[in-house]
Each structure stands twice: as C-alpha cells, then as structure tokens.
Design a protein around this motif. Structure first.
Motif, PDB file in Angstrom:
ATOM      1  N   ARG A 248      14.191  74.229  60.853  1.00 16.79           N
ATOM      2  CA  ARG A 248      13.247  74.998  61.677  1.00 16.79           C
ATOM      3  C   ARG A 248      13.975  76.041  62.511  1.00 16.79           C
ATOM      4  O   ARG A 248      13.496  77.169  62.680  1.00 16.79           O
ATOM      5  N   THR A 249      15.128  75.662  63.055  1.00 11.78           N
ATOM      6  CA  THR A 249      15.900  76.612  63.860  1.00 11.78           C
ATOM      7  C   THR A 249      16.328  77.806  63.023  1.00 11.78           C
ATOM      8  O   THR A 249      16.212  78.960  63.456  1.00 11.78           O
ATOM      9  N   ILE A 250      16.819  77.554  61.812  1.00 12.20           N
ATOM     10  CA  ILE A 250      17.257  78.644  60.945  1.00 12.20           C
ATOM     11  C   ILE A 250      16.080  79.543  60.573  1.00 12.20           C
ATOM     12  O   ILE A 250      16.183  80.775  60.577  1.00 12.20           O
ATOM     13  N   LYS A 251      14.933  78.934  60.270  1.00 10.20           N
ATOM     14  CA  LYS A 251      13.779  79.722  59.832  1.00 10.20           C
ATOM     15  C   LYS A 251      13.075  80.423  60.985  1.00 10.20           C
ATOM     16  O   LYS A 251      12.609  81.558  60.838  1.00 10.20           O
ATOM     17  N   SER A 252      12.998  79.749  62.139  1.00  9.63           N
ATOM     18  CA  SER A 252      12.216  80.298  63.249  1.00  9.63           C
ATOM     19  C   SER A 252      13.073  81.097  64.220  1.00  9.63           C
ATOM     20  O   SER A 252      12.979  82.317  64.287  1.00  9.63           O
ATOM     21  N   GLU A 253      13.939  80.399  64.974  1.00  9.01           N
ATOM     22  CA  GLU A 253      14.742  81.094  65.973  1.00  9.01           C
ATOM     23  C   GLU A 253      15.653  82.144  65.345  1.00  9.01           C
ATOM     24  O   GLU A 253      15.823  83.241  65.874  1.00  9.01           O
TER      25      GLU A 253
ATOM     26  N   GLU B 226       6.745  76.393  51.763  1.00 11.33           N
ATOM     27  CA  GLU B 226       5.770  77.146  52.553  1.00 11.33           C
ATOM     28  C   GLU B 226       4.664  77.729  51.676  1.00 11.33           C
ATOM     29  O   GLU B 226       3.968  78.645  52.085  1.00 11.33           O
ATOM     30  N   ASN B 227       4.538  77.186  50.461  1.00 12.15           N
ATOM     31  CA  ASN B 227       3.504  77.630  49.524  1.00 12.15           C
ATOM     32  C   ASN B 227       3.599  79.122  49.209  1.00 12.15           C
ATOM     33  O   ASN B 227       2.587  79.816  49.082  1.00 12.15           O
TER      34      ASN B 227
ATOM     35  N   ARG C 198      15.277  83.461  62.291  1.00 13.11           N
ATOM     36  CA  ARG C 198      14.495  84.339  61.399  1.00 13.11           C
ATOM     37  C   ARG C 198      15.247  84.642  60.101  1.00 13.11           C
ATOM     38  O   ARG C 198      15.431  85.794  59.710  1.00 13.11           O
ATOM     39  N   ALA C 199      15.641  83.564  59.418  1.00 13.10           N
ATOM     40  CA  ALA C 199      16.469  83.718  58.221  1.00 13.10           C
ATOM     41  C   ALA C 199      15.693  84.183  56.997  1.00 13.10           C
ATOM     42  O   ALA C 199      16.286  84.594  56.011  1.00 13.10           O
ATOM     43  N   ARG C 200      14.367  84.111  57.053  1.00 10.02           N
ATOM     44  CA  ARG C 200      13.554  84.581  55.943  1.00 10.02           C
ATOM     45  C   ARG C 200      12.380  85.362  56.462  1.00 10.02           C
ATOM     46  O   ARG C 200      11.981  85.170  57.593  1.00 10.02           O
ATOM     47  N   PRO C 201      11.893  86.303  55.606  1.00 11.80           N
ATOM     48  CA  PRO C 201      12.320  86.585  54.238  1.00 11.80           C
ATOM     49  C   PRO C 201      13.707  87.217  54.189  1.00 11.80           C
ATOM     50  O   PRO C 201      14.132  87.858  55.152  1.00 11.80           O
ATOM     51  N   ILE C 202      14.377  86.998  53.080  1.00 11.11           N
ATOM     52  CA  ILE C 202      15.743  87.488  52.909  1.00 11.11           C
ATOM     53  C   ILE C 202      15.684  88.847  52.219  1.00 11.11           C
ATOM     54  O   ILE C 202      15.014  89.008  51.199  1.00 11.11           O
ATOM     55  N   HIS C 203      16.393  89.820  52.766  1.00 15.87           N
ATOM     56  CA  HIS C 203      16.306  91.185  52.236  1.00 15.87           C
ATOM     57  C   HIS C 203      17.552  91.624  51.473  1.00 15.87           C
ATOM     58  O   HIS C 203      17.505  92.645  50.786  1.00 15.87           O
ATOM     59  N   VAL C 204      18.670  90.909  51.618  1.00 11.72           N
ATOM     60  CA  VAL C 204      19.842  91.282  50.825  1.00 11.72           C
ATOM     61  C   VAL C 204      19.618  90.857  49.375  1.00 11.72           C
ATOM     62  O   VAL C 204      18.889  89.907  49.100  1.00 11.72           O
ATOM     63  N   LYS C 205      20.280  91.538  48.437  1.00 11.52           N
ATOM     64  CA  LYS C 205      19.988  91.347  47.015  1.00 11.52           C
ATOM     65  C   LYS C 205      21.124  90.669  46.263  1.00 11.52           C
ATOM     66  O   LYS C 205      20.890  89.777  45.448  1.00 11.52           O
TER      67      LYS C 205
ATOM     68  N   GLN D 135       6.702  83.885  45.903  1.00 12.18           N
ATOM     69  CA  GLN D 135       7.853  84.728  45.587  1.00 12.18           C
ATOM     70  C   GLN D 135       9.063  83.883  45.167  1.00 12.18           C
ATOM     71  O   GLN D 135       9.104  82.675  45.393  1.00 12.18           O
ATOM     72  N   PRO D 136      10.060  84.532  44.551  1.00 11.31           N
ATOM     73  CA  PRO D 136      11.302  83.837  44.226  1.00 11.31           C
ATOM     74  C   PRO D 136      11.965  83.239  45.468  1.00 11.31           C
ATOM     75  O   PRO D 136      11.852  83.778  46.570  1.00 11.31           O
ATOM     76  N   LEU D 137      12.676  82.133  45.261  1.00 13.17           N
ATOM     77  CA  LEU D 137      13.265  81.359  46.350  1.00 13.17           C
ATOM     78  C   LEU D 137      14.747  81.148  46.119  1.00 13.17           C
ATOM     79  O   LEU D 137      15.267  81.370  45.022  1.00 13.17           O
ATOM     80  N   VAL D 138      15.412  80.654  47.154  1.00  6.24           N
ATOM     81  CA  VAL D 138      16.737  80.078  47.015  1.00  6.24           C
ATOM     82  C   VAL D 138      16.696  78.727  47.715  1.00  6.24           C
ATOM     83  O   VAL D 138      16.082  78.576  48.777  1.00  6.24           O
TER      84      VAL D 138
END
Length: 600
Positions: free
Chosen positions: A475-480, A236-237, A482-489, A240-243
């Motif tokens: 797409r389902t995980i990201k959109s419906e 997604e360009n 809303r798996a990101r942005p991830i806030h747990v550390k 920030q750090p990714l997983v």
C-alpha cells in the motif's frame, strides 16, 4: 513581492519591493532587496480609516490593491508577506533525515564505486538521491523529479541536463544486486535483521499501455526471454499489462529483497525462484516463510527443504476429509455462540517430489471460526445470494452466461409442461439448494497449515496475522510513493523504478521502526506501522519541514509539527530552532548523519 514603509523626517513613504537571491563572496546565497515601484508619501493614499498600511498589504495579497498603480504587479504576485521580512521560495529541509539514512545504509558508497568502475561521467549519486528522496516527499514522473532539484535547502545534484535522469536508471538497474546485498549487510551488522520469520507476498502494478511486450524467440520458436509487461490477473481489476512484484520482509517488517516477474505469472509460480535467489544471495539461516493461500502447493512446500512455513489454505479447495474435519464442531475451543473458536491437529501428508519420489511430511492444520469473518463474508456475498433467490421467481431475468459463477448453482432439465415427464420440449432452470448450502456453510472458517507442529495455536495465528505488514508495504509503494501507473518502457528502467521504490520503502521503514521504539512499542510482526506513525504522516511532516532565507542571510524554519517533533525525538535530534545560520544547518545535517550511524 511585498509592500514596505520607511520614514524620512515626519513623513512615511511606501514602496513595492522584492527579494532577489545572489551568490555572496563566500559562495553562500544571500538576499538583496530590489525596489520595483516607489509609491511616495502614504498621505497621498490614506483614506483616513485605521490601519491603512495593513489594509493596503492585505488588498495587494488578495489581488485587489487599494492603489491602482499596483495592479500591473498583481498577476505575478502569489503571496505577499505581511511583515518587512522578505522570503525566497521555501526549500525543503526534511530530506536531510532521509539523506542521513540513505548514507547510513551505505548506498552512496556502492553507487560511488559503481560510477568509478563503469566510468560514468555524470552525477549518478546525486541523481539517485534525487529520485529516492523525491519518491518519498513528492512522488512525480522522472522528469518532474529532476525539475525539483532546486527545491532543497542544500543542492542534491549539480546536473543540469534532464536526460541524465534517464541515464541514471540504466546504472541503478545494473547495481541492483550490489545495493540489496549492502543494505542487508548494514541492517544485519548489529544483529538487528530478524529473518527467522519472513513474509512473502506478490502484487502487481499496471502500465497505461494496451499491448503486451513480445517474447524474444529463436528461429525454432523457443522462448529466449519473456516480455515483462503482460496482461494478467490484476489485484486492482485493471485490463492493462502488468508487472508482478514478489517482496520478502523480515519479522520487523523491514524489506529483505524483491523480484520482478511478467504480469501473467501466477503468484505461486514466483515463490520457488524468489526463495532460491534469496537463499543464494543472503545468509538468512533457517527461516519460517509466511504467505497467503495463493502460495500453497506441494511443490512450494517441498522447495523450502529445511525451512519452515505458515500458510493459509482455502477450505473449499481441501479434500473431502479435510473439509469435513474443518467444519465439524467437535474439538473447537470455547462454547457454541462464542465469537472466536479454534482447533488444530497434526497430520502426515504424502507428497511427491519432481522425480516422483514419495515424501512424508508432518503438518499442523489449524482451523478457526470468527464471527467477524462470518459477517464479512455474508456481506460480501449478500447480493449474489439475493440474485439466486430472485432467479427462482424469474429465471429469465438472469441469463446464466452473463453472470459469473451462476451456472454451478443452476440446474437445467427439459420436461413436459402437462405431465411433468422429462422430455426435450422445454428447458426448466432451477437453483441447486444443496450447492447453495455447501457454498454458505464455510463462511467464517479459516485454515492455516504449518511445518511448526510444536507451536501453540495462538502463536501460529499471531504469526500469520503479521502478513498484514507486507500488505502495508504494498500500500505504501502504491499510495504514498505513487508507483503506478508506470510510465517507463525499457525493462532495465522498470527495474530501476522498482529499485527506487524499494530503497524509499527501506528508508521509510527504518525511520518508522525508530518511532515505534520511541513510543515503547514492539517492532515485531504483532504491531502495525500505523501505531507509531503512518507513512503518509511521515511524508507530510518531512515535506512541510522547510526553510526560508531572510534579508540578513539567516534561515527561518517552519514551525515544527507534532509529527516532526516525534520523528526528531525518535532520532534523538534537537530541532535547530526557528532562526538559524548556515553553519547551524550544517551542524544539524552532521548530527543527523552521526545519529543514524549509531542507529544502524
């Protein structure tokens, strides 16, 4: 709050009342009426116009009551019913469908056993259900999901300490392997798991942080453990750090397993470790792995051993002989001018294993040209080609260092302005026309390579097109969800976050599979989930399936939507009706669980 009327003799009196929930002697919730303000005889306020009572109710609902004494109650008055029925806050009932699938997959038994073995002293199962159901219906942060615990018709958990929601993430991460194994066992129990054809792909998810996680190293500087959150090539360009998440699904698009990798891990580097783990943990038999061109290299092909593959390959990265064959018009099906043409051949490829030993494999190479792909690539590169044209007229407008990819199309030499002799007096830049032609001549072409040399061309293309289903999962995980942005550390909490998303995805896909079957559509890779019911529409239908408790203790259900009717029909379950008793809802809940066991 609502305005109600009552008669005494020949007079009509009005008052402001609200329903208050209390626990009855049988432990069930009941609603009692509380009088907030007696307004007296309606004749004191009636202006002589028709329907005064209804106009009074409407004005109060809008926050502009006709009677000034009602003004102090307006601020706390969100909605005023227009009948004498008084409602509590509506509670979600749609989650019962998700809960039945959750239990049918035996997730509950795995977590109950885990809780007993680890001596967990809080409601691990209830919190896990809260997290999974909330991720599907109302995706929020972990703490906000905990705050939703009272939004369901039947309580999911009795926990009151919000910190426990984070404690549960520790245990969910620890139970990941056991949960994935149980899911595959249950889905495969009736032989429904179609792993002869599997799809693998990788995507990434970003964190709203600035710095990478540090690696753990020993005294000699050797890396003991790589940090998980790393900056890499974002889908997604993002900067920030990714997983990285590698996901494997079966022929029907049902998830099989997943792995997480540091964000700077190359896509093709995830392939071998994931395939090895999947093969060790799950009895998949011989599989044909379908993946995009990011996975294609000789190491990954050799790692598949007796398994097969269908993968795309970039023609621009092929050797000279393969490039020449790919665009040579000899051998293509159809006629010049057709919108789609295809050809294929079987070749021998010489590869070297990790020990340098030469291995000969047979590989089918398939190339097709599509007018649709050609037009799409032309549109995507239109601005770049226009820039090259404008560069010829005025090179100074486009400094090479500022425009990515421009340098390989530009040649610089130094010439004498007067004689044209090449000197070191002035640099002249011009476009390499041959490079531009080389760049454009591959527009519209697509190559697929496969181990299945006997398979016909149309079948190979059809198999590869099924890769869009795994893209739909992402797409389902990201959109419906809303798996990101991830806030747990913490790393184990990140693992638990994706496990929750994975469980939610599995539940969603199983429900969508039944909808496809109800519509008489095939569930294999040739069909998309949208042709049954999209994840968004399932999410909306279930979140709007709600109950209100009435003054007499019965439940008023929301009017069923067309999508909800389809979901219930697909599960062979009758809607419980517009008005239900407590026992009716319990019976509905039990019927759902029974039906899901039959389906799974």
């Amino acid at each position: 709050m609502h305005i109600e009327s009552h008669s005494s003799g020949n007079n009509t009196y009005i008052r402001l009342a609200e329903g208050v929930s209390v626990v009855g002697p049988n432990g069930k919730p009941i609603l009692k009426k509380k009088i907030l303000l007696n307004l007296g005889n309606i004749q004191k306020y009636d202006d002589g116009q028709p329907d005064y009572l209804q106009r009074l109710r409407d004005s109060f609902s809008k926050g502009e009551p006709l009677i000034p004494e009602l003004l102090p109650f307006v601020d706390s008055q969100p909605v005023c019913p227009t009948s004498t029925e008084a409602y509590l806050d509506p509670k979600n009932l749609g989650y019962l469908i998700l809960d039945a699938i959750f239990d049918g997959l035996e997730i509950s038994s795995v977590l109950t056993r885990h809780k007993s073995r680890k001596k967990v002293n809080y409601d691990l199962l209830g919190l896990a259900k809260l997290l999974v159901h909330g991720r599907i219906l109302h995706p929020q942060s972990k703490i906000k999901t905990f705050d939703q615990r009272d939004d369901y018709t039947f309580k999911i958990t009795e926990e009151e300490d919000p910190h426990k929601i984070y404690y549960s993430l520790d245990e969910l991460a620890a139970a990941k392997s056991a949960l994935l194994k149980r899911l595959n066992t249950v889905i495969n129990r009736r032989g429904d798991r179609r792993t002869d054809l599997t799809y693998y792909d990788v995507t990434n998810y970003y964190f709203e942080i600035d710095e990478n996680d540090p690696d753990e190293v020993d005294e000699s500087g050797n890396v003991l453990h790589k940090g998980l959150r790393k900056k890499g090539v974002s889908k997604e360009n993002r900067k920030q750090p990714l997983v990285q998440m590698g996901l494997l699904i079966d022929r029907e698009g049902l998830p099989v397993s997943y792995d997480l990798y540091p964000g700077n891990t190359l896509d093709h580097s995830t392939f071998q470790p994931s395939m090895e783990r999947f093969g060790e943990e799950f009895d998949l038999g011989r599989i044909i792995v379908v993946a995009d061109r990011g996975m294609i290299n000789f190491k990954n092909i050799l790692a598949l051993k007796d398994n097969g593959y269908v993968m795309s390959k970039s023609i621009k990265k092929c050797n000279a002989e393969e490039k020449s064959w790919a665009i040579d018009q000899n051998g293509f099906s159809g006629e010049d001018g057709d919108d789609f043409r295809v050809k294929s051949r079987v070749v021998s490829k010489e590869l070297k294993d990790e020990n340098g030993k030469k291995i000969i494999i047979k590989q089918k190479q398939l190339v097709y040209w599509s007018r649709r792909f050609y037009n799409r690539e032309l549109r995507e590169n239109e601005s770049f080609l226009k820039m090259l044209e404008e560069f010829v007229a005025d090179p100074n407008r486009f400094p090479i260092t500022r425009y990515k990819g421009l340098s390989k199309f530009i040649e610089t030499c130094q010439v004498d302005k007067t004689t044209g002799e090449i000197l070191n007096t002035k640099a002249i830049q011009f476009v390499k026309e041959e490079k531009v032609k080389e760049f454009c001549k591959y527009f519209g072409y697509y190559m697929i390579v496969t181990s299945e040399t006997e398979e016909v061309d149309d079948a190979i293309i059809d198999i590869y097109r099924g890769l869009t289903r795994i893209e739909s999962c992402f797409r389902t995980i990201k959109s419906e969800f809303r798996a990101r942005p991830i806030h747990v550390k913490r790393e184990d909490h990140i693992e638990a976050h994706f496990l929750i998303c994975y469980l939610a995805l599995t539940i969603m896909r199983l429900l969508q599979r039944e909808i496809l079957r109800e519509k008489g559509l095939p569930t294999t890779h040739t069909f998309d989930w949208e042709e049954g019911l999209s994840g968004k529409r399932v999410q909306t239908a279930l979140s709007k399936f709600r109950t209100d408790i009435q003054v007499d203790g019965t439940y008023k259900l929301s009017r069923p939507t067309e999508d909800l009717d389809l979901i219930l029909t697909a599960l062979n379950i009758q809607h419980p009706g517009a008005n239900c008793s407590y026992s009716d809802l319990i019976q509905f809940k039990n019927q759902l669980k029974k039906r899901i066991k039959e389906v799974l």
